[in-house]
Motif scaffolding. Structure first.
Motif, PDB file in Angstrom:
ATOM      1  N   ILE A  65       0.845  -1.199   0.000  1.00 43.99           N
ATOM      2  CA  ILE A  65       0.000   0.000   0.000  1.00 43.99           C
ATOM      3  C   ILE A  65       0.877   1.245   0.000  1.00 43.99           C
ATOM      4  O   ILE A  65       0.605   2.219  -0.724  1.00 43.99           O
ATOM      5  CB  ILE A  65      -0.949   0.002   1.209  1.00 43.99           C
ATOM      6  N   MET A  66       1.935   1.226   0.790  1.00 42.03           N
ATOM      7  CA  MET A  66       2.869   2.359   0.793  1.00 42.03           C
ATOM      8  C   MET A  66       3.397   2.623  -0.617  1.00 42.03           C
ATOM      9  O   MET A  66       3.446   3.771  -1.071  1.00 42.03           O
ATOM     10  CB  MET A  66       4.023   2.087   1.755  1.00 42.03           C
ATOM     11  N   ASP A  67       3.769   1.562  -1.309  1.00 44.64           N
ATOM     12  CA  ASP A  67       4.250   1.723  -2.686  1.00 44.64           C
ATOM     13  C   ASP A  67       3.165   2.332  -3.570  1.00 44.64           C
ATOM     14  O   ASP A  67       3.434   3.213  -4.403  1.00 44.64           O
ATOM     15  CB  ASP A  67       4.686   0.370  -3.252  1.00 44.64           C
ATOM     16  N   GLY A  68       1.929   1.871  -3.390  1.00 42.78           N
ATOM     17  CA  GLY A  68       0.833   2.379  -4.194  1.00 42.78           C
ATOM     18  C   GLY A  68       0.533   3.845  -3.937  1.00 42.78           C
ATOM     19  O   GLY A  68       0.107   4.573  -4.850  1.00 42.78           O
ATOM     20  N   MET A  69       0.772   4.302  -2.726  1.00 41.08           N
ATOM     21  CA  MET A  69       0.471   5.698  -2.383  1.00 41.08           C
ATOM     22  C   MET A  69       1.409   6.686  -3.069  1.00 41.08           C
ATOM     23  O   MET A  69       1.079   7.867  -3.213  1.00 41.08           O
ATOM     24  CB  MET A  69       0.543   5.902  -0.869  1.00 41.08           C
ATOM     25  N   VAL A  70       2.572   6.222  -3.497  1.00 44.04           N
ATOM     26  CA  VAL A  70       3.524   7.123  -4.158  1.00 44.04           C
ATOM     27  C   VAL A  70       3.643   6.849  -5.658  1.00 44.04           C
ATOM     28  O   VAL A  70       4.424   7.502  -6.353  1.00 44.04           O
ATOM     29  CB  VAL A  70       4.920   7.051  -3.500  1.00 44.04           C
ATOM     30  N   SER A  71       2.847   5.896  -6.159  1.00 48.74           N
ATOM     31  CA  SER A  71       2.881   5.582  -7.582  1.00 48.74           C
ATOM     32  C   SER A  71       2.305   6.734  -8.402  1.00 48.74           C
ATOM     33  O   SER A  71       1.261   7.299  -8.064  1.00 48.74           O
ATOM     34  CB  SER A  71       2.076   4.313  -7.850  1.00 48.74           C
ATOM     35  N   ARG A  72       2.966   7.069  -9.501  1.00 56.31           N
ATOM     36  CA  ARG A  72       2.481   8.111 -10.411  1.00 56.31           C
ATOM     37  C   ARG A  72       2.037   7.518 -11.745  1.00 56.31           C
ATOM     38  O   ARG A  72       2.168   8.142 -12.795  1.00 56.31           O
ATOM     39  CB  ARG A  72       3.574   9.166 -10.630  1.00 56.31           C
ATOM     40  N   LYS A  73       1.447   6.349 -11.702  1.00 55.73           N
ATOM     41  CA  LYS A  73       0.986   5.719 -12.942  1.00 55.73           C
ATOM     42  C   LYS A  73      -0.284   6.370 -13.472  1.00 55.73           C
ATOM     43  O   LYS A  73      -0.671   6.134 -14.611  1.00 55.73           O
ATOM     44  CB  LYS A  73       0.769   4.222 -12.724  1.00 55.73           C
ATOM     45  N   ARG A  74      -0.982   7.184 -12.631  1.00 58.60           N
ATOM     46  CA  ARG A  74      -2.160   7.917 -13.076  1.00 58.60           C
ATOM     47  C   ARG A  74      -1.877   9.407 -13.052  1.00 58.60           C
ATOM     48  O   ARG A  74      -0.909   9.858 -12.439  1.00 58.60           O
ATOM     49  CB  ARG A  74      -3.365   7.596 -12.187  1.00 58.60           C
TER      50      ARG A  74
END
Length: 456
Positions: A65-74
């Motif tokens: 989840i931490m990784d997902g919170m900083v993802s800029r894929k959108r």
């Protein structure tokens, strides 16, 4: 839960300039009494595990989840953007990190006799590595205490508070949700020990609006935000019932920087969470209404959905990343936001009232809490300037069919313009200037119209 019982708007009973000055005085008075640890000057934003995952948590999940919170894929407005870029930068673990058992002669549930918490290392092998992972991503990491799973009535001694604070520091957490299930309900003692142990900590008082102490007053608030209700569920009735409890505190001027009223985590994207069939999920319209209503009453915005699930992210992205809604939530101009007008007719949203439920209740007790009632239409506002000439206005249709809903500018507290300019917050565009009123046409069932109103 019922909001207003009549169809009349609530108008100030004194001249507007006097009301404005009084608001400033009251706000300044309360600000000096809030939790002045430098945190939560605007409503906190982040993510916490319970509303979707419940007890099904482990270190691998939280780190993902931490990784997902900083993802800029959108993207947001054409720019690659992460949730943390928008302010959702705390990732909090909820219940079930502990190893339930029977420890020592006192048969403690998840502490040893010296007061130290016992971690389930099969689920969480290395808390320090987990919080280091958050910090390496420029996130903060939240823990959970006074647990509900294997709650313990024998841990009220100070040594258990001290043991938990020492573990919190050792593990490297930054924020703390303190629940109301066990014996560790002394919020002043928690605050004293946290302050004495090091850097400031973002603290949530999760006492459900019923377990003492759950309410601040004009001189005391040893936490940063506090639950005003029972647990929210992924149903529209639950959302509206919980919203009403936050409005109650706002109208007492008890939701201010450093001490925010909180009707619970967001249920955005959280179909079939811990409640199973009791958490059916929100429709797209209900998702907008949920997010917007939390925003306009200055609630902390705590996501709980699977941020790595592309289907869910696609469904909620345009709502949770709307910069204009977030800006309304984060602003504070002397008042946290409330309702000001509603229809005379009511609608029953559910036979029970989730907001009034407490952990100990039997099924018959829960049934006796209801029903959840709301006026068919409800109008909320929040000042967006210190002179109160600009305001955010949310119009909610709680009814079962689409409706035309008229906003009279003279009904909005603080607004003095007769010719007013409107900006559509959902569409992110100005829609023109209007004299006296504006009618939002065909507002769908459980949907909203959302505007910024300012002088033309």
């Amino acid at each position: 839960v019922s909001t207003q019982s009549t169809g009349t708007s609530r108008k100030p009973m004194m001249p507007r300039h006097a009301l404005f000055l009084l608001t400033l005085v009251l706000a300044a008075t309360h600000l000096t009494a809030a939790n002045e640890n430098g945190l939560a000057r605007s409503p906190p934003m982040g993510w916490r595990s319970w509303n979707l995952y419940g007890a099904n948590v482990d270190q691998k999940l939280i780190e993902s989840i931490m990784d997902g919170m900083v993802s800029r894929k959108r993207s947001v407005d054409g720019v690659p953007t992460s949730l943390c870029d928008l302010g959702y930068c705390d990732v909090g673990l909820d219940d079930n990190w502990q190893k339930c058992g029977s420890y020592g002669p006192d048969e403690l549930k998840y502490h040893d006799e010296d007061g130290n918490p016992v971690v389930n290392e099969a689920r969480f092998p290395n808390f320090k590595a987990m919080t280091d992972h958050a910090h390496g991503l420029n996130l903060t990491s939240g823990w959970y205490g006074n647990n509900c799973i294997c709650s313990d009535s024998k841990i009220g001694d100070k040594k258990f508070y001290e043991g938990d604070v020492a573990a919190f520091r050792k593990f490297g957490f930054d924020a703390w949700k303190l629940d109301g299930c066990g014996a560790q309900t002394d919020m002043q003692l928690w605050d004293d020990l946290i302050r004495a142990s090091g850097k400031a900590v973002m603290v949530e008082n999760c006492h459900w609006g019923s377990k003492v102490p759950y309410k601040p007053n004009a001189t005391w608030c040893p936490w940063n935000f506090y639950r005003t209700s029972g647990d929210v569920r992924a149903t529209y009735a639950s959302v509206i019932g919980n919203l009403a409890t936050a409005i109650n505190y706002a109208n007492q001027n008890l939701s201010t920087p450093g001490c925010w009223a909180y009707p619970d985590m967001l249920e955005v994207g959280c179909q079939h969470g811990p409640g199973g069939a009791g958490d059916p999920g929100l429709s797209p319209a209900e998702t907008k209404s949920h997010f917007a209503s939390w925003a306009i009453v200055s609630s902390p915005l705590t996501l709980s959905h699977d941020v790595n699930n592309d289907t869910i992210q696609d469904a909620v992205w345009e709502v949770i990343t709307n910069r204009e809604v977030i800006a309304i939530n984060q602003a504070y101009f002397g008042f946290s936001g409330s309702d000001f007008k509603s229809s005379a007719d009511q609608v029953q949203l559910a036979s029970v009232n989730y907001a009034a439920m407490e952990k100990w209740m039997t099924e018959s007790d829960k049934a006796a809490t209801g029903p959840t009632l709301a006026q068919t239409s409800q109008y909320l506002y929040k000042p967006m300037s210190w002179d109160q000439t600009t305001a955010a206005v949310l119009i909610m249709n709680h009814g079962s069919s689409a409706s035309d809903l008229t906003l009279k500018f003279s009904d909005i507290p603080g607004i003095t313009c007769n010719s007013c300019k409107l900006r559509d917050v959902w569409a992110k565009k100005d829609i023109g200037s209007f004299d006296g009123s504006y009618t939002a046409t065909s507002v769908g069932s459980h949907d909203t119209a959302f505007f910024i109103v300012s002088p033309a």
